[in-house]
Motif scaffolding. Structure first.
Motif, PDB file in Angstrom:
ATOM      1  N   MET A 142      27.384   1.070  57.442  1.00  0.00           N
ATOM      2  CA  MET A 142      27.987   0.143  56.483  1.00  0.00           C
ATOM      3  C   MET A 142      28.862   0.903  55.488  1.00  0.00           C
ATOM      4  O   MET A 142      28.914   2.136  55.503  1.00  0.00           O
ATOM      5  CB  MET A 142      26.883  -0.595  55.711  1.00  0.00           C
ATOM      6  N   VAL A 143      29.504   0.154  54.610  1.00  0.00           N
ATOM      7  CA  VAL A 143      30.170   0.682  53.423  1.00  0.00           C
ATOM      8  C   VAL A 143      29.581  -0.067  52.229  1.00  0.00           C
ATOM      9  O   VAL A 143      29.119  -1.195  52.366  1.00  0.00           O
ATOM     10  CB  VAL A 143      31.706   0.515  53.463  1.00  0.00           C
ATOM     11  N   ARG A 144      29.586   0.593  51.080  1.00  0.00           N
ATOM     12  CA  ARG A 144      29.018  -0.030  49.881  1.00  0.00           C
ATOM     13  C   ARG A 144      30.139  -0.277  48.877  1.00  0.00           C
ATOM     14  O   ARG A 144      30.927   0.624  48.578  1.00  0.00           O
ATOM     15  CB  ARG A 144      27.952   0.867  49.274  1.00  0.00           C
ATOM     16  N   VAL A 145      30.190  -1.491  48.365  1.00  0.00           N
ATOM     17  CA  VAL A 145      31.143  -1.859  47.331  1.00  0.00           C
ATOM     18  C   VAL A 145      30.320  -2.272  46.112  1.00  0.00           C
ATOM     19  O   VAL A 145      29.379  -3.055  46.237  1.00  0.00           O
ATOM     20  CB  VAL A 145      32.056  -3.016  47.784  1.00  0.00           C
ATOM     21  N   ALA A 146      30.679  -1.715  44.970  1.00  0.00           N
ATOM     22  CA  ALA A 146      29.929  -2.017  43.753  1.00  0.00           C
ATOM     23  C   ALA A 146      30.895  -2.249  42.603  1.00  0.00           C
ATOM     24  O   ALA A 146      32.010  -1.733  42.595  1.00  0.00           O
ATOM     25  CB  ALA A 146      28.989  -0.861  43.421  1.00  0.00           C
ATOM     26  N   TRP A 147      30.440  -3.044  41.639  1.00  0.00           N
ATOM     27  CA  TRP A 147      31.211  -3.218  40.419  1.00  0.00           C
ATOM     28  C   TRP A 147      30.262  -3.417  39.253  1.00  0.00           C
ATOM     29  O   TRP A 147      29.153  -3.915  39.395  1.00  0.00           O
ATOM     30  CB  TRP A 147      32.220  -4.357  40.508  1.00  0.00           C
ATOM     31  N   LEU A 148      30.729  -2.959  38.110  1.00  0.00           N
ATOM     32  CA  LEU A 148      29.963  -3.038  36.880  1.00  0.00           C
ATOM     33  C   LEU A 148      30.910  -3.463  35.776  1.00  0.00           C
ATOM     34  O   LEU A 148      31.920  -2.784  35.531  1.00  0.00           O
ATOM     35  CB  LEU A 148      29.333  -1.676  36.541  1.00  0.00           C
ATOM     36  N   ARG A 149      30.611  -4.564  35.128  1.00  0.00           N
ATOM     37  CA  ARG A 149      31.447  -5.047  34.034  1.00  0.00           C
ATOM     38  C   ARG A 149      30.771  -4.740  32.721  1.00  0.00           C
ATOM     39  O   ARG A 149      29.611  -5.069  32.515  1.00  0.00           O
ATOM     40  CB  ARG A 149      31.670  -6.547  34.157  1.00  0.00           C
ATOM     41  N   SER A 150      31.497  -4.070  31.838  1.00  0.00           N
ATOM     42  CA  SER A 150      31.034  -3.854  30.476  1.00  0.00           C
ATOM     43  C   SER A 150      31.796  -4.820  29.580  1.00  0.00           C
ATOM     44  O   SER A 150      32.425  -5.753  30.074  1.00  0.00           O
ATOM     45  CB  SER A 150      31.255  -2.400  30.068  1.00  0.00           C
ATOM     46  N   ASP A 151      31.794  -4.590  28.286  1.00  0.00           N
ATOM     47  CA  ASP A 151      32.422  -5.523  27.354  1.00  0.00           C
ATOM     48  C   ASP A 151      33.870  -5.863  27.710  1.00  0.00           C
ATOM     49  O   ASP A 151      34.244  -7.015  27.779  1.00  0.00           O
ATOM     50  CB  ASP A 151      32.373  -4.973  25.924  1.00  0.00           C
ATOM     51  N   MET A 155      27.097  -7.423  33.729  1.00  0.00           N
ATOM     52  CA  MET A 155      27.151  -7.936  35.065  1.00  0.00           C
ATOM     53  C   MET A 155      27.433  -6.791  36.026  1.00  0.00           C
ATOM     54  O   MET A 155      28.301  -5.967  35.775  1.00  0.00           O
ATOM     55  CB  MET A 155      28.264  -8.977  35.173  1.00  0.00           C
ATOM     56  N   SER A 156      26.688  -6.736  37.104  1.00  0.00           N
ATOM     57  CA  SER A 156      26.947  -5.732  38.133  1.00  0.00           C
ATOM     58  C   SER A 156      26.512  -6.285  39.481  1.00  0.00           C
ATOM     59  O   SER A 156      25.669  -7.181  39.554  1.00  0.00           O
ATOM     60  CB  SER A 156      26.211  -4.430  37.836  1.00  0.00           C
ATOM     61  N   SER A 157      27.123  -5.760  40.522  1.00  0.00           N
ATOM     62  CA  SER A 157      26.772  -6.141  41.887  1.00  0.00           C
ATOM     63  C   SER A 157      26.963  -4.954  42.803  1.00  0.00           C
ATOM     64  O   SER A 157      27.833  -4.114  42.569  1.00  0.00           O
ATOM     65  CB  SER A 157      27.655  -7.288  42.399  1.00  0.00           C
ATOM     66  N   VAL A 158      26.141  -4.912  43.833  1.00  0.00           N
ATOM     67  CA  VAL A 158      26.283  -3.933  44.904  1.00  0.00           C
ATOM     68  C   VAL A 158      26.208  -4.715  46.202  1.00  0.00           C
ATOM     69  O   VAL A 158      25.287  -5.503  46.405  1.00  0.00           O
ATOM     70  CB  VAL A 158      25.153  -2.879  44.863  1.00  0.00           C
ATOM     71  N   VAL A 159      27.194  -4.506  47.062  1.00  0.00           N
ATOM     72  CA  VAL A 159      27.270  -5.236  48.317  1.00  0.00           C
ATOM     73  C   VAL A 159      27.402  -4.233  49.452  1.00  0.00           C
ATOM     74  O   VAL A 159      28.296  -3.383  49.428  1.00  0.00           O
ATOM     75  CB  VAL A 159      28.490  -6.194  48.328  1.00  0.00           C
ATOM     76  N   LEU A 160      26.514  -4.301  50.421  1.00  0.00           N
ATOM     77  CA  LEU A 160      26.646  -3.503  51.642  1.00  0.00           C
ATOM     78  C   LEU A 160      27.360  -4.363  52.665  1.00  0.00           C
ATOM     79  O   LEU A 160      26.957  -5.500  52.926  1.00  0.00           O
ATOM     80  CB  LEU A 160      25.279  -3.088  52.174  1.00  0.00           C
ATOM     81  N   THR A 166      34.777 -14.071  42.539  1.00  0.00           N
ATOM     82  CA  THR A 166      33.828 -15.091  42.104  1.00  0.00           C
ATOM     83  C   THR A 166      32.984 -14.587  40.937  1.00  0.00           C
ATOM     84  O   THR A 166      32.795 -15.298  39.941  1.00  0.00           O
ATOM     85  CB  THR A 166      32.922 -15.515  43.279  1.00  0.00           C
ATOM     86  N   ASP A 167      32.477 -13.354  41.036  1.00  0.00           N
ATOM     87  CA  ASP A 167      31.665 -12.794  39.954  1.00  0.00           C
ATOM     88  C   ASP A 167      32.458 -12.679  38.653  1.00  0.00           C
ATOM     89  O   ASP A 167      31.965 -13.031  37.583  1.00  0.00           O
ATOM     90  CB  ASP A 167      31.134 -11.411  40.334  1.00  0.00           C
ATOM     91  N   LEU A 168      33.689 -12.187  38.735  1.00  0.00           N
ATOM     92  CA  LEU A 168      34.488 -11.998  37.525  1.00  0.00           C
ATOM     93  C   LEU A 168      34.914 -13.329  36.924  1.00  0.00           C
ATOM     94  O   LEU A 168      34.936 -13.479  35.696  1.00  0.00           O
ATOM     95  CB  LEU A 168      35.698 -11.115  37.809  1.00  0.00           C
TER      96      LEU A 168
END
Length: 143
Positions: free
Chosen positions: A60-69, A1-6, A23-25
């Motif tokens: 803008m600013v960019r916020v991102a997250w990446l979930r691994s195992d 799961m990953s997301s990038v939000v501007l 919400t994503d987590l």
């Protein structure tokens, strides 16, 4: 799961980033305590970017997250600042300067990447799933 939000370069973006990440987590089954830690770290990183750095060229600013195992990497990218982000050591009476110290305490690791005029501050946190011995914790609610 990953997301990038501007997001707009505005204080209101902190609440938006917190809500989206949470919400994503939750949707991917991460323990509530790990979600709380990730949301806290994103809040600190984004607040620091808004307080100390410039927006990206887009404004803008960019916020991102990446979930691994069992980990999540969160990152906030901005247009950089005159100083390098670092954990401060404020006095007890200081009104600020604790944000990256909190990140340092909560995260397994954190750091700064530079790519041209973009600065990204990232952190890696444990994000275990709500499972015990391979069984989803929600099963215990089923009775």
């Amino acid at each position: 799961m990953s997301s990038v939000v501007l997001l707009p370069y505005a204080p209101s973006s902190v609440a938006v980033a917190r809500q989206r990440l949470s919400t994503d987590l939750q949707g991917s089954g991460v323990f509530t305590a790990a979600i709380d830690d990730a949301v806290l770290v994103v809040s600190e990183l984004l607040s620091n970017a808004l307080r100390h750095a410039h927006p990206l060229p887009s404004g803008m600013v960019r916020v991102a997250w990446l979930r691994s195992d069992d980990h999540i990497e969160v990152a906030v990218s901005d247009g950089g600042a005159a100083t390098e982000p670092r954990a401060g050591r404020p006095t007890l009476s200081s009104l600020g300067g604790r944000g990256l110290g909190i990140v340092e305490y909560v995260a397994e690791s954190w750091g700064v990447r530079h790519d041209g005029d973009t600065t990204t501050v990232w952190a890696i946190l444990p994000a275990p799933s709500q499972s015990v011995n391979g069984q989803v914790a929600a099963l215990r609610e089923a009775g």
